[in-house]
Design a protein around this motif. Structure first.
Motif, mmCIF file in Angstrom:
data_model
loop_
_atom_site.group_PDB
_atom_site.id
_atom_site.type_symbol
_atom_site.label_atom_id
_atom_site.label_comp_id
_atom_site.label_asym_id
_atom_site.label_seq_id
_atom_site.Cartn_x
_atom_site.Cartn_y
_atom_site.Cartn_z
ATOM 1 N N UNK A 120 1.258 -1.671 -0.055
ATOM 2 C CA UNK A 120 -0.031 -0.133 -0.275
ATOM 3 C C UNK A 120 0.951 1.293 -0.342
ATOM 4 N N UNK A 121 1.873 1.014 0.037
ATOM 5 C CA UNK A 121 3.019 2.247 0.516
ATOM 6 C C UNK A 121 2.279 3.361 2.296
ATOM 7 N N UNK A 122 2.661 4.523 1.959
ATOM 8 C CA UNK A 122 2.271 5.753 2.981
ATOM 9 C C UNK A 122 1.373 5.802 3.149
ATOM 10 N N UNK A 123 -0.113 5.495 3.402
ATOM 11 C CA UNK A 123 -1.052 6.042 4.131
ATOM 12 C C UNK A 123 -1.924 6.375 4.887
ATOM 13 N N UNK A 124 -2.693 6.742 5.286
ATOM 14 C CA UNK A 124 -3.618 7.178 6.580
ATOM 15 C C UNK A 124 -4.825 5.808 7.397
ATOM 16 N N UNK A 125 -4.450 5.417 7.596
ATOM 17 C CA UNK A 125 -5.836 3.962 8.005
ATOM 18 C C UNK A 125 -6.747 4.688 9.598
ATOM 19 N N UNK A 126 -7.615 4.259 9.560
ATOM 20 C CA UNK A 126 -8.248 4.581 10.108
ATOM 21 C C UNK A 126 -7.913 3.429 11.745
ATOM 22 N N UNK A 127 -7.747 3.995 12.763
ATOM 23 C CA UNK A 127 -7.557 3.195 14.282
ATOM 24 C C UNK A 127 -8.567 2.810 14.522
ATOM 25 N N UNK A 128 -8.683 1.516 13.985
ATOM 26 C CA UNK A 128 -10.095 0.473 13.779
ATOM 27 C C UNK A 128 -10.298 -0.546 14.903
ATOM 28 N N UNK A 129 -11.011 -1.308 15.552
ATOM 29 C CA UNK A 129 -10.921 -1.981 16.513
ATOM 30 C C UNK A 129 -9.423 -3.452 16.196
ATOM 31 N N UNK A 130 -9.878 -3.535 15.028
ATOM 32 C CA UNK A 130 -8.236 -4.030 14.483
ATOM 33 C C UNK A 130 -7.023 -4.113 15.087
ATOM 34 N N UNK A 131 -7.231 -2.645 14.717
ATOM 35 C CA UNK A 131 -5.745 -1.814 14.441
ATOM 36 C C UNK A 131 -5.709 -1.769 16.679
ATOM 37 N N UNK A 132 -6.282 -0.888 17.151
ATOM 38 C CA UNK A 132 -6.541 -0.831 18.369
ATOM 39 C C UNK A 132 -5.880 -2.244 19.237
ATOM 40 N N UNK A 133 -5.563 -3.658 19.035
ATOM 41 C CA UNK A 133 -5.679 -4.569 19.364
ATOM 42 C C UNK A 133 -4.105 -5.006 18.910
ATOM 43 N N UNK A 134 -3.941 -4.031 18.156
ATOM 44 C CA UNK A 134 -2.227 -5.099 17.757
ATOM 45 C C UNK A 134 -1.825 -3.670 18.551
ATOM 46 N N UNK A 135 -1.947 -3.129 18.630
ATOM 47 C CA UNK A 135 -1.079 -1.859 19.727
ATOM 48 C C UNK A 135 0.147 -2.261 21.241
ATOM 49 N N UNK A 136 1.046 -2.791 20.936
ATOM 50 C CA UNK A 136 1.116 -3.669 21.857
ATOM 51 C C UNK A 136 2.307 -2.272 23.115
ATOM 52 N N UNK A 137 2.358 -0.919 22.533
ATOM 53 C CA UNK A 137 2.811 0.134 23.346
ATOM 54 C C UNK A 137 2.900 1.235 22.279
ATOM 55 N N UNK A 138 2.767 2.383 22.866
ATOM 56 C CA UNK A 138 2.423 3.856 22.334
ATOM 57 C C UNK A 138 3.702 4.444 23.472
#
Length: 146
Positions: A120-138
């Motif tokens: 996809x290259x560099x994109x802006x994506x919604x921080x949807x529930x599937x992405x949020x579940x994958x966050x390991x650290x901030x």
């Protein structure tokens, strides 16, 4: 460091093709390359040289190399303490090492992040529930130039 400045810099990379190990806006970048490029734009010189790395990162060894590097140069935050400009570290599969990065570009109902994604290259994506579940650290960028 201004969150607006970080988000503007990250969005400036949108449309850059995905190229493993690259960090050149408009020419090619992977997720780490995006973070490195934004760092250069907002803070200046990168804090350390990045060694060559494979697509599987440190998965065979089970080492959290990306997380360790983030701890050396960024400020850890609680995962729930979201703010625009934060660096997000993702674990793409349960039990695997964290090996994907993004920069949070919006919070609230329209939460989003900018990242370089294979195919996809560099994109802006919604921080949807599937992405949020994958966050390991901030993490937050340093407050001053280094």
């Amino acid at each position: 460091m201004s969150a607006d400045r970080i988000v503007i810099a990250a969005r400036g990379w949108i449309g850059t093709p995905y190229v493993h190990q690259a960090s050149v806006r408009g020419a090619g970048s992977d997720c780490l390359g995006l973070l490195r490029g934004v760092w250069r734009e907002v803070l200046g010189a990168e804090p350390e040289a990045v060694p060559a790395y494979t697509m599987d990162w440190s998965e065979p060894q089970g080492e959290e190399r990306l997380w360790q590097a983030a701890l050396r140069h960024l400020s850890p935050k609680a995962v729930a303490d979201d703010a625009a400009g934060d660096v997000l570290l993702f674990r793409m599969r349960s039990g695997s090492v964290a090996k994907h990065l993004g920069l949070q570009s919006a919070i609230g109902a329209g939460a989003a992040f900018v990242h370089a994604y294979s195919g996809h290259g560099v994109i802006e994506s919604a921080l949807s529930a599937p992405w949020r579940r994958r966050i390991a650290a901030r993490f937050a960028f340093p407050t001053e130039s280094v």
